[in-house]
Design an enzyme around this catalytic site. Structure first.
Site, mmCIF file in Angstrom:
data_model
loop_
_atom_site.group_PDB
_atom_site.id
_atom_site.type_symbol
_atom_site.label_atom_id
_atom_site.label_comp_id
_atom_site.label_asym_id
_atom_site.label_seq_id
_atom_site.Cartn_x
_atom_site.Cartn_y
_atom_site.Cartn_z
ATOM 1 C CG ASP A 212 -0.324 -0.436 2.510
ATOM 2 O OD1 ASP A 212 0.914 -0.433 2.579
ATOM 3 O OD2 ASP A 212 -1.048 -0.772 3.452
ATOM 4 C CD GLU B 245 -9.318 1.364 7.266
ATOM 5 O OE1 GLU B 245 -9.305 0.441 8.110
ATOM 6 O OE2 GLU B 245 -8.833 2.491 7.498
ATOM 7 C CG ASN C 276 -9.502 -1.046 11.386
ATOM 8 O OD1 ASN C 276 -8.558 -1.680 10.922
ATOM 9 N ND2 ASN C 276 -10.001 0.032 10.805
ATOM 10 C CG HIS D 246 -6.259 -1.831 8.300
ATOM 11 N ND1 HIS D 246 -6.456 -0.637 8.950
ATOM 12 C CD2 HIS D 246 -4.912 -1.950 8.181
ATOM 13 C CE1 HIS D 246 -5.292 -0.063 9.207
ATOM 14 N NE2 HIS D 246 -4.329 -0.853 8.755
HETATM 15 C C1 GLP Z 1 -0.829 0.411 8.433
HETATM 16 C C2 GLP Z 1 -0.524 -0.359 7.168
HETATM 17 C C3 GLP Z 1 -0.688 -1.826 7.355
HETATM 18 C C4 GLP Z 1 -0.025 -2.259 8.625
HETATM 19 C C5 GLP Z 1 -0.703 -1.630 9.797
HETATM 20 C C6 GLP Z 1 -0.095 -2.029 11.127
HETATM 21 O O1 GLP Z 1 -2.102 0.903 8.503
HETATM 22 N N1 GLP Z 1 -1.301 0.040 6.061
HETATM 23 O O2 GLP Z 1 -0.152 -2.499 6.232
HETATM 24 O O3 GLP Z 1 -0.115 -3.651 8.742
HETATM 25 O O4 GLP Z 1 -0.580 -0.232 9.643
HETATM 26 O O5 GLP Z 1 0.916 -1.160 11.464
HETATM 27 P P1 GLP Z 1 1.863 -1.336 12.729
HETATM 28 O O6 GLP Z 1 2.780 -2.447 12.367
HETATM 29 O O7 GLP Z 1 2.610 -0.025 12.810
HETATM 30 O O8 GLP Z 1 1.025 -1.625 13.889
#
Ligand code: GLP
Length: 255
Positions: free
Chosen positions: A66, A142, A135, A137
């Protein structure tokens, strides 16, 4: 089934070793790569391991999950910049083989279509790494995203923007939209490893356990994947019942 490791460090050792093994077995492997705080120790350990063992990464191909819409690749909070900082600039990857969606593409829908096509034309993702949002995702899919989605533009939920604001300067807004691989793109991967660490992920994992497969908790779709594993640390596993926790102790501390 959840693979429970003592801490993020032991997960980083295990996943790095697995990545190195897969790359050695298939130097042209197609990796699906994730960003976020969870992945930082994994990439840091992988760089050490690859350097120590002179692992050849020059033919590895990769597709990131992403990118924020509106951020140029050199913006410090773009995922393109994250990948440069935490992985791509530290090992001799071929930049032509490492793909991150372009948050500034003039025609976003065409770019998304092209991104999914390029993944498929590469032969498909061999190994997909995932983190998980609070949440549920994955990528930036989402709650409510259709399971058959391909790469698309997602309007981010308030929860996600608040969660991710910690990476941005205090006076800077988290972008409202992002490009993300779709859930079908993710499910097409031949193998998936989702990593979740820390106490703030415990209720997220509990939702995975307590729900059937549902679009309201996107990562529950992984229950349908034949080779998806959830690798978690003890803090993230705190709200899971013991019978679903598997402790691969013999793998936990690898030099
Ligand atoms: C973001 C990314 C995800 C990631 C998530 C968790 O929103 N788009 O791909 O898995 O955050 O992030 P973290 O590892 O900082 O908790």
């Amino acid at each position: 089934m959840f693979l429970v490791f003592p801490d993020p460090r032991s997960i980083a050792h295990y996943v790095s070793q697995l990545l190195a093994d897969r790359i050695r077995a298939n130097p042209q492997i197609v990796l699906g790569l994730a960003t976020g705080g969870t992945m930082e120790p994994v990439y840091a350990r992988f760089i050490e391991l690859a350097t120590e063992n002179q692992l050849d990464v020059s033919q590895v191909r990769s597709f990131n999950l992403d990118e924020y819409v509106g951020l140029p690749a050199d913006h410090p909070q773009s995922y393109a910049a994250y990948m440069q900082t935490h992985l791509f600039s530290r090992l001799p990857f071929n930049p032509l083989h490492c793909h991150v969606p372009d948050g500034l593409a003039p025609d976003l829908d065409a770019h998304c279509h092209d991104y999914s096509m390029r993944i498929q034309q590469s032969g498909g993702i061999d190994l997909q790494l995932l983190g998980v949002g609070g949440n549920g995702h994955i990528g930036f899919n989402e709650p409510g995203t259709p399971f058959d989605s391909r790469c698309h533009v997602m309007t981010l939920s308030e929860r996600t923007r608040v969660d991710n604001s910690r990476f941005f300067a205090r006076d800077e807004l988290v972008p409202a939209k992002a490009i993300t691989m779709g859930l079908q793109d993710i499910m097409d991967a031949r193998e998936i490893i989702l990593i979740a660490t820390g106490p703030h992920k415990a209720s997220t994992l509990a939702k995975y356990y307590h729900n059937d497969v549902t679009e309201t908790v996107p990562f529950t779709i992984l229950k349908r994947h034949p080779r998806a594993r959830l690798i978690v640390d003890e803090q993230a596993a705190a709200r899971l019942p013991a019978h679903v926790c598997h402790y691969p102790e013999e793998l936990a501390v690898r030099p």
